[in-house]
Design a protein around this motif. Structure first.
Motif, PDB file in Angstrom:
ATOM      1  N   PRO A   5       0.830  -1.202   0.000  1.00  0.00           N
ATOM      2  CA  PRO A   5       0.000   0.000   0.000  1.00  0.00           C
ATOM      3  C   PRO A   5       0.867   1.255   0.000  1.00  0.00           C
ATOM      4  N   MET A   6       0.380   2.263  -0.696  1.00  0.00           N
ATOM      5  CA  MET A   6       1.109   3.520  -0.754  1.00  0.00           C
ATOM      6  C   MET A   6       1.269   4.099   0.651  1.00  0.00           C
ATOM      7  N   PHE A   7       2.450   4.632   0.942  1.00  0.00           N
ATOM      8  CA  PHE A   7       2.800   5.247   2.218  1.00  0.00           C
ATOM      9  C   PHE A   7       2.877   4.254   3.371  1.00  0.00           C
ATOM     10  N   SER A   8       2.939   2.940   3.056  1.00  0.00           N
ATOM     11  CA  SER A   8       2.993   1.949   4.131  1.00  0.00           C
ATOM     12  C   SER A   8       4.302   2.001   4.886  1.00  0.00           C
ATOM     13  N   ASN A   9       5.348   2.581   4.273  1.00  0.00           N
ATOM     14  CA  ASN A   9       6.650   2.628   4.922  1.00  0.00           C
ATOM     15  C   ASN A   9       6.889   3.934   5.676  1.00  0.00           C
ATOM     16  N   LEU A  10       5.861   4.790   5.760  1.00  0.00           N
ATOM     17  CA  LEU A  10       6.019   6.041   6.477  1.00  0.00           C
ATOM     18  C   LEU A  10       5.973   5.796   7.974  1.00  0.00           C
ATOM     19  N   LEU A  11       6.807   6.527   8.709  1.00  0.00           N
ATOM     20  CA  LEU A  11       6.868   6.386  10.157  1.00  0.00           C
ATOM     21  C   LEU A  11       6.303   7.634  10.825  1.00  0.00           C
ATOM     22  N   SER A  12       5.858   7.451  12.050  1.00  0.00           N
ATOM     23  CA  SER A  12       5.410   8.605  12.825  1.00  0.00           C
ATOM     24  C   SER A  12       6.618   9.457  13.176  1.00  0.00           C
ATOM     25  N   SER A  13       6.350  10.646  13.679  1.00  0.00           N
ATOM     26  CA  SER A  13       7.455  11.542  14.039  1.00  0.00           C
ATOM     27  C   SER A  13       8.332  10.932  15.123  1.00  0.00           C
ATOM     28  N   ALA A  14       7.697  10.244  16.079  1.00  0.00           N
ATOM     29  CA  ALA A  14       8.473   9.620  17.162  1.00  0.00           C
ATOM     30  C   ALA A  14       9.343   8.493  16.623  1.00  0.00           C
ATOM     31  N   ALA A  15       8.785   7.666  15.728  1.00  0.00           N
ATOM     32  CA  ALA A  15       9.559   6.569  15.144  1.00  0.00           C
ATOM     33  C   ALA A  15      10.660   7.112  14.237  1.00  0.00           C
ATOM     34  N   SER A  16      10.379   8.191  13.521  1.00  0.00           N
ATOM     35  CA  SER A  16      11.400   8.805  12.667  1.00  0.00           C
ATOM     36  C   SER A  16      12.556   9.341  13.499  1.00  0.00           C
ATOM     37  N   ALA A  17      12.212   9.921  14.649  1.00  0.00           N
ATOM     38  CA  ALA A  17      13.262  10.413  15.540  1.00  0.00           C
ATOM     39  C   ALA A  17      14.103   9.257  16.075  1.00  0.00           C
ATOM     40  N   ALA A  18      13.440   8.133  16.386  1.00  0.00           N
ATOM     41  CA  ALA A  18      14.171   6.943  16.845  1.00  0.00           C
ATOM     42  C   ALA A  18      15.074   6.404  15.746  1.00  0.00           C
ATOM     43  N   LEU A  19      14.575   6.416  14.505  1.00  0.00           N
ATOM     44  CA  LEU A  19      15.384   5.956  13.367  1.00  0.00           C
ATOM     45  C   LEU A  19      16.603   6.854  13.198  1.00  0.00           C
ATOM     46  N   GLU A  20      16.428   8.140  13.376  1.00  0.00           N
ATOM     47  CA  GLU A  20      17.561   9.059  13.251  1.00  0.00           C
ATOM     48  C   GLU A  20      18.587   8.812  14.356  1.00  0.00           C
ATOM     49  N   ARG A  21      18.119   8.541  15.582  1.00  0.00           N
ATOM     50  CA  ARG A  21      19.049   8.231  16.678  1.00  0.00           C
ATOM     51  C   ARG A  21      19.841   6.974  16.360  1.00  0.00           C
ATOM     52  N   TYR A  22      19.153   5.972  15.819  1.00  0.00           N
ATOM     53  CA  TYR A  22      19.826   4.724  15.464  1.00  0.00           C
ATOM     54  C   TYR A  22      20.911   4.975  14.412  1.00  0.00           C
ATOM     55  N   GLU A  23      20.585   5.747  13.406  1.00  0.00           N
ATOM     56  CA  GLU A  23      21.563   6.025  12.345  1.00  0.00           C
ATOM     57  C   GLU A  23      22.770   6.773  12.893  1.00  0.00           C
ATOM     58  N   GLN A  24      22.531   7.695  13.823  1.00  0.00           N
ATOM     59  CA  GLN A  24      23.643   8.417  14.428  1.00  0.00           C
ATOM     60  C   GLN A  24      24.525   7.479  15.249  1.00  0.00           C
ATOM     61  N   ILE A  25      23.899   6.565  15.988  1.00  0.00           N
ATOM     62  CA  ILE A  25      24.655   5.605  16.791  1.00  0.00           C
ATOM     63  C   ILE A  25      25.485   4.697  15.905  1.00  0.00           C
ATOM     64  N   MET A  26      24.894   4.236  14.804  1.00  0.00           N
ATOM     65  CA  MET A  26      25.615   3.345  13.896  1.00  0.00           C
ATOM     66  C   MET A  26      26.745   4.087  13.174  1.00  0.00           C
ATOM     67  N   ASP A  27      26.492   5.341  12.811  1.00  0.00           N
ATOM     68  CA  ASP A  27      27.553   6.143  12.191  1.00  0.00           C
ATOM     69  C   ASP A  27      28.735   6.299  13.134  1.00  0.00           C
ATOM     70  N   THR A  28      28.423   6.523  14.407  1.00  0.00           N
ATOM     71  CA  THR A  28      29.489   6.662  15.408  1.00  0.00           C
ATOM     72  C   THR A  28      30.256   5.358  15.573  1.00  0.00           C
ATOM     73  N   LEU A  29      29.524   4.239  15.623  1.00  0.00           N
ATOM     74  CA  LEU A  29      30.166   2.933  15.781  1.00  0.00           C
ATOM     75  C   LEU A  29      31.100   2.647  14.604  1.00  0.00           C
ATOM     76  N   LEU A  30      30.611   2.855  13.389  1.00  0.00           N
ATOM     77  CA  LEU A  30      31.433   2.596  12.204  1.00  0.00           C
ATOM     78  C   LEU A  30      32.632   3.530  12.143  1.00  0.00           C
ATOM     79  N   TYR A  31      32.425   4.767  12.529  1.00  0.00           N
ATOM     80  CA  TYR A  31      33.540   5.717  12.530  1.00  0.00           C
ATOM     81  C   TYR A  31      34.613   5.290  13.536  1.00  0.00           C
TER      82      TYR A  31
END
Length: 466
Positions: A5-31
């Protein structure tokens, strides 16, 4: 095949913020892991270069075999020549500069747009104190933090790019890179065999030192493989769908988001531990290599080895290592910008969306204010018209007052008001009959009586004079 379904992969603002935190943590780990691997490998190479390894060992072996450039070393030189690596490095350098400039330009444009929106929001509120729309600072909060994170990444990459560019500037000036353009016959002449042939000089046993150097090289290769495994694992970990599942069942569940992020981090700890263990093995192995090299160099002093051969081998291998280093880091830089630039474009689009949202709110407020003023004016006019219908005399008097034409209403008999406030005289029928009996025209009789307000004498004089 059914489509999602269209837009099925959209996240709420809270989930998007959590996704951004995860990406920052992973970027730090890889760095951190990438920096650890690079720093330790570079430290080992510098220590080996300090004691002229592995160049002295390579030169010695080649001397004992009759001189000339070692075949494996020539194959590496030939590959660089065949693939035109030196020219490719320069091309890659210009491409990296362009990509870096484009990324920083996108970041600068997005930042400038946000500052302009902040300024516009402040001015609008100053001129419209009643405006209670969302503040630009609140709407921009998340995207501003994202831009700040990318600003840090760009600053780090810019520092690394500067170091790389300075090292690349010597490609056309350092003599060792010129050796990579020589033919095999030219290099062979620079590396003669052992002097005097077999003159009873004992050869040095290099078996253990060679084994230790191979083991160190294997250690470097293993840590690179483990690091790439970590990068692939982070890249393929589907954190978005996991956060989406939480989003669909328990939206705004901050604790569950954090637990999922921690679970993801734990899944990579084993690989990170392998990298750390690999690095820990390096110190012991380096001690063994340096000790064995001391024995090798002491034994070699009695031989007729040519120090020029060591220097030439060192220069060729150093130039090759530099070319491989430049190639690797230029690729990493381009890969970095290939990932970051599209994300920065997305952030720029988000900034544009926020800007439009703020502008729409301001326009809606102005439209509503204009419509409210129009309604107020219409209501005032409707009230005035209603008052005029309910009190026509007052309205008429008011209108006469406004026009400056105020006349008393006539009260004498036989007179009534008509349009334009002119009196109409009722003609006395008996007086009309008496004058018509004198043979005057009836219409003229009526007109004369009207003119002189039923005064028979004056009407008669009018008729007689006419």
């Amino acid at each position: 095949e059914l489509k999602a379904p269209m837009f099925s992969n959209l996240l709420s603002s809270a989930a998007s913020a959590a996704l951004e935190r995860y990406e920052q943590i992973m970027d730090t780990l890889l760095y951190q892991m990438s920096s650890l691997v690079e720093e330790q490998t570079e430290a080992a190479r510098k220590e080996l270069a300090r004691v002229n390894l592995p160049h002295s060992l390579t030169a010695y072996k080649q001397e004992q075999s009759g001189g000339g450039i070692p075949l494996d070393l020539w194959c590496r030189v030939e590959t660089i020549q065949r693939d035109k690596k030196m020219q490719q490095l320069k091309n890659d350098l210009w491409e990296l500069r362009d990509k870096a400039e484009a990324a920083r330009s996108t970041h600068s444009q997005a930042s400038k747009q946000m500052e302009e929106d902040m300024e516009m929001d402040g001015l609008f509120r100053e001129h419209n104190p009643g405006f209670e729309g969302l503040a630009a600072s609140d709407v921009q909060k998340e995207v501003r933090q994202t831009l700040l994170n990318y600003e840090k990444l760009l600053s780090k990459s810019q520092a690394g790019d500067s170091v790389l560019l300075k090292r690349l500037e010597i490609l056309d000036t350092d003599p060792k890179y010129q050796l990579l353009t020589f033919q095999k016959s030219q290099l062979d002449r620079l590396l003669p065999g052992a002097a005097g042939g077999d003159c009873g000089v004992a050869t040095v046993d290099t078996t253990e030192l060679s084994r230790l150097l191979v083991e160190l090289s294997t250690l470097f290769h293993e840590r690179d493989v483990i690091l790439n495994t970590l990068k692939e694992a982070v890249q393929t970990y589907d954190i978005r769908s996991k956060l989406g599942q939480i989003d669909s069942t328990s939206p705004q569940a901050e604790e569950e988001y954090n637990q999922e992020i921690q679970k993801a981090r734990n899944s990579f700890q084993g690989i990170a531990y392998e990298i750390q263990e690999n690095v820990n093995r390096q110190a012991e192995l380096m001690d063994a290599i340096l000790n064995e090299n001391e024995s090798f160099m002491s034994s070699r002093e009695a031989s007729a080895s040519s120090p020029e051969s060591d220097t030439c081998i060192a220069m060729i291998e150093g130039a090759i290592d530099d070319v491989e280093f430049f190639t690797k880091h230029l690729k990493e830089g381009q890969d970095f910008y290939n990932v970051v630039s599209p994300k920065l474009e997305q952030v720029k689009q988000q900034v544009g969306d926020v800007s439009v949202r703020l502008a729409v709110e301001r326009c809606e407020y102005e439209d509503n204010a204009r419509m409210s003023e129009q309604r107020r004016q219409q209501e005032t006019e409707d009230a005035r018209m209603a008052a005029s219908f309910n009190n026509p005399d007052a309205t008429s008097t008011s209108e006469h007052s406004r026009s400056g034409d105020v006349r008393p209403r006539p009260s004498q008999p036989g007179v009534e008001m008509v349009s334009h406030n002119e009196p109409q005289v009722r003609v006395d029928d008996e007086k009309v009959a008496s004058l018509v009996a004198m043979d005057f025209d009836p219409d003229k009789v009526v007109a004369a009586l009207k003119k002189y307000d039923n005064n028979v004498d004056m009407a008669l004089n009018e008729l007689l004079s006419g």
